[in-house]
Motif scaffolding. Structure first.
Motif, PDB file in Angstrom:
ATOM      1  N   LEU A 135      60.866  80.250  42.951  1.00 41.70           N
ATOM      2  CA  LEU A 135      62.563  80.196  42.220  1.00 41.70           C
ATOM      3  C   LEU A 135      62.387  79.500  40.794  1.00 41.70           C
ATOM      4  O   LEU A 135      62.822  80.079  39.844  1.00 41.70           O
ATOM      5  CB  LEU A 135      63.018  78.692  42.666  1.00 41.70           C
ATOM      6  N   LEU A 136      61.353  78.818  40.227  1.00 40.22           N
ATOM      7  CA  LEU A 136      61.019  78.460  38.996  1.00 40.22           C
ATOM      8  C   LEU A 136      60.355  79.694  38.204  1.00 40.22           C
ATOM      9  O   LEU A 136      60.769  79.794  36.757  1.00 40.22           O
ATOM     10  CB  LEU A 136      59.799  77.261  38.983  1.00 40.22           C
ATOM     11  N   ARG A 137      59.596  80.563  38.888  1.00 41.01           N
ATOM     12  CA  ARG A 137      58.987  81.636  38.075  1.00 41.01           C
ATOM     13  C   ARG A 137      60.341  82.824  37.728  1.00 41.01           C
ATOM     14  O   ARG A 137      59.948  83.579  37.002  1.00 41.01           O
ATOM     15  CB  ARG A 137      57.879  82.222  38.819  1.00 41.01           C
ATOM     16  N   LYS A 138      61.156  82.618  38.589  1.00 46.17           N
ATOM     17  CA  LYS A 138      62.352  83.568  38.128  1.00 46.17           C
ATOM     18  C   LYS A 138      63.164  83.174  37.046  1.00 46.17           C
ATOM     19  O   LYS A 138      63.900  83.912  36.398  1.00 46.17           O
ATOM     20  CB  LYS A 138      63.501  83.725  39.218  1.00 46.17           C
TER      21      LYS A 138
ATOM     22  N   GLY B 112      60.952  83.924  30.801  1.00 47.82           N
ATOM     23  CA  GLY B 112      59.780  83.416  29.913  1.00 47.82           C
ATOM     24  C   GLY B 112      59.844  83.200  28.532  1.00 47.82           C
ATOM     25  O   GLY B 112      60.912  83.501  28.238  1.00 47.82           O
ATOM     26  N   PRO B 113      58.896  83.306  27.716  1.00 42.68           N
ATOM     27  CA  PRO B 113      58.975  83.190  26.285  1.00 42.68           C
ATOM     28  C   PRO B 113      59.806  84.162  25.688  1.00 42.68           C
ATOM     29  O   PRO B 113      60.275  83.876  24.728  1.00 42.68           O
ATOM     30  CB  PRO B 113      57.479  83.066  26.014  1.00 42.68           C
ATOM     31  N   THR B 114      59.509  85.223  26.267  1.00 42.53           N
ATOM     32  CA  THR B 114      60.208  86.530  25.419  1.00 42.53           C
ATOM     33  C   THR B 114      61.826  86.788  26.157  1.00 42.53           C
ATOM     34  O   THR B 114      62.306  87.910  25.562  1.00 42.53           O
ATOM     35  CB  THR B 114      59.541  87.794  25.894  1.00 42.53           C
ATOM     36  N   GLN B 115      62.048  85.840  26.966  1.00 41.27           N
ATOM     37  CA  GLN B 115      63.403  86.011  27.448  1.00 41.27           C
ATOM     38  C   GLN B 115      63.670  87.272  28.321  1.00 41.27           C
ATOM     39  O   GLN B 115      64.759  87.564  28.752  1.00 41.27           O
ATOM     40  CB  GLN B 115      64.663  85.858  26.391  1.00 41.27           C
ATOM     41  N   GLN B 116      62.579  88.018  28.545  1.00 34.65           N
ATOM     42  CA  GLN B 116      62.583  89.263  29.114  1.00 34.65           C
ATOM     43  C   GLN B 116      61.684  89.142  30.418  1.00 34.65           C
ATOM     44  O   GLN B 116      62.128  89.800  31.481  1.00 34.65           O
ATOM     45  CB  GLN B 116      62.360  90.562  28.332  1.00 34.65           C
ATOM     46  N   SER B 117      60.786  88.791  30.316  1.00 36.02           N
ATOM     47  CA  SER B 117      59.585  88.446  31.460  1.00 36.02           C
ATOM     48  C   SER B 117      59.645  87.115  32.100  1.00 36.02           C
ATOM     49  O   SER B 117      60.148  86.082  31.415  1.00 36.02           O
ATOM     50  CB  SER B 117      58.325  88.848  30.940  1.00 36.02           C
TER      51      SER B 117
ATOM     52  N   LEU C 296      58.330  83.805  34.150  1.00 35.98           N
ATOM     53  CA  LEU C 296      57.232  82.904  33.826  1.00 35.98           C
ATOM     54  C   LEU C 296      55.997  83.046  34.642  1.00 35.98           C
ATOM     55  O   LEU C 296      56.146  83.713  35.818  1.00 35.98           O
ATOM     56  CB  LEU C 296      57.760  81.245  34.027  1.00 35.98           C
ATOM     57  N   SER C 297      54.797  82.971  34.197  1.00 39.89           N
ATOM     58  CA  SER C 297      53.719  82.836  35.040  1.00 39.89           C
ATOM     59  C   SER C 297      53.572  81.634  35.808  1.00 39.89           C
ATOM     60  O   SER C 297      54.526  80.745  35.501  1.00 39.89           O
ATOM     61  CB  SER C 297      52.333  82.982  34.206  1.00 39.89           C
ATOM     62  N   ALA C 298      52.616  81.625  36.841  1.00 41.74           N
ATOM     63  CA  ALA C 298      52.644  80.328  37.704  1.00 41.74           C
ATOM     64  C   ALA C 298      52.452  79.007  36.897  1.00 41.74           C
ATOM     65  O   ALA C 298      53.270  78.170  37.114  1.00 41.74           O
ATOM     66  CB  ALA C 298      51.920  80.589  39.056  1.00 41.74           C
ATOM     67  N   ALA C 299      51.432  79.269  36.121  1.00 44.04           N
ATOM     68  CA  ALA C 299      51.004  78.060  35.269  1.00 44.04           C
ATOM     69  C   ALA C 299      52.004  77.676  34.465  1.00 44.04           C
ATOM     70  O   ALA C 299      52.520  76.428  34.163  1.00 44.04           O
ATOM     71  CB  ALA C 299      49.789  78.446  34.591  1.00 44.04           C
ATOM     72  N   ASP C 300      52.684  78.471  33.830  1.00 42.03           N
ATOM     73  CA  ASP C 300      53.517  78.078  32.650  1.00 42.03           C
ATOM     74  C   ASP C 300      55.142  77.374  33.742  1.00 42.03           C
ATOM     75  O   ASP C 300      55.655  76.642  33.042  1.00 42.03           O
ATOM     76  CB  ASP C 300      54.104  79.315  32.205  1.00 42.03           C
ATOM     77  N   ALA C 301      55.343  77.952  34.672  1.00 47.09           N
ATOM     78  CA  ALA C 301      56.357  77.383  35.732  1.00 47.09           C
ATOM     79  C   ALA C 301      56.116  76.162  36.103  1.00 47.09           C
ATOM     80  O   ALA C 301      56.698  75.216  35.715  1.00 47.09           O
ATOM     81  CB  ALA C 301      56.660  78.189  36.782  1.00 47.09           C
ATOM     82  N   VAL C 302      54.865  75.864  36.199  1.00 47.13           N
ATOM     83  CA  VAL C 302      54.440  74.342  36.983  1.00 47.13           C
ATOM     84  C   VAL C 302      54.439  73.563  35.809  1.00 47.13           C
ATOM     85  O   VAL C 302      55.014  72.236  35.780  1.00 47.13           O
ATOM     86  CB  VAL C 302      53.097  74.463  37.686  1.00 47.13           C
TER      87      VAL C 302
END
Length: 251
Positions: free
Chosen positions: A82-85, A88-93, A95-101
């Motif tokens: 859910l968090l990875r959805k 991301g930083p580009t607002q288009q991709s 999040l990676s698992a690490a960034d989400a955690v």
């Protein structure tokens, strides 16, 4: 094929492989995935080891070697998905698992934000899992098991390495006086399994109960109230987690 007078499986619980002591791969929403990272320049006091409780998981912080801060945590697979959805930083991709955690910890835990306010990452995030808490056979199909291969507690009580070392000691004590041959190994296996359960089963069940509390929504407030109003809970937790129990035969 492995051939040896004695075979000891010490491969952990999540590493896949063809040995009969290795667990089959599963993929469940409730699986707990482990993450760990190091930071330099944190403000965490060196004598503190905070327990982190956040939606979908739990973890801890501790001062480690070379002045680093170590953060370890585990999070439910469905929560991580859910968090990875989130954008991301580009607002288009996504999040990676690490960034989400990392983002989830910073947003959910004030203590993490305070400790890392002026800190810098020391290396990449590490991941493993899913973790497999529970009690397994200590000797089966003529293979002895130690560490997480024999059984593991939820990391909420921070007993993983201790249990691994102690289980190796218990097995070594039994094998040292075991007669040669299959019958001797089987007798040693029965004694080892009984000793393992006597030393570790309480902490495995206690850790499961504590982890169950931390993973329920809203129970972070309940845990804080219990510890704040009943300091004896910390002593009881240390006893139930085995931190005060001596290892048989260890001098």
């Amino acid at each position: 094929m492995l051939r040896a007078p004695v075979i000891v499986a010490a491969h952990g619980s999540w590493e896949p492989g063809p040995l009969p002591s290795q667990l089959g791969k599963t993929n469940r929403p409730s699986d707990l995935l482990g993450f760990k990272a190091h930071f330099t320049g944190s403000s965490l006091a060196p004598d503190l080891m905070p327990l982190l409780v956040f939606p979908g998981g739990y973890g801890g912080m501790v001062s480690a070697d070379h002045g680093r801060l170590s953060i370890s945590c585990c999070i439910r697979r469905d929560m991580l998905a859910l968090l990875r959805k989130q954008p991301g930083p580009t607002q288009q991709s996504h999040l990676s698992a690490a960034d989400a955690v990392s983002r989830h910890l910073m947003e959910s835990c004030r203590g993490v934000r305070d400790a890392l306010e002026s800190a810098h990452p020391d290396g990449s995030w590490l991941a493993a899992g899913p973790i497999r808490p529970g009690i397994r056979s200590c000797y089966e199909r003529d293979i002895f098991r130690v560490g997480n291969a024999a059984g593991e507690s939820h990391p909420v009580v921070a007993e993983g390495i201790s249990m691994a070392l102690q289980s190796g000691w218990l097995l070594a004590c039994e094998l040292a006086c075991a007669p040669d041959g299959r019958a001797g190994r089987e007798a040693a296996g029965r004694r080892y399994e009984a000793a393992w359960k006597k030393l570790f089963s309480t902490r495995v069940y206690a850790a499961a109960a504590i982890a169950g509390i931390t993973l329920r929504p809203g129970n972070a407030t309940l845990m804080a109230a219990i510890i704040r109003n009943f300091p004896q809970a910390l002593t009881l937790g240390a006893q139930l987690s085995g931190k005060t129990k001596p290892v048989p035969g260890f001098v």
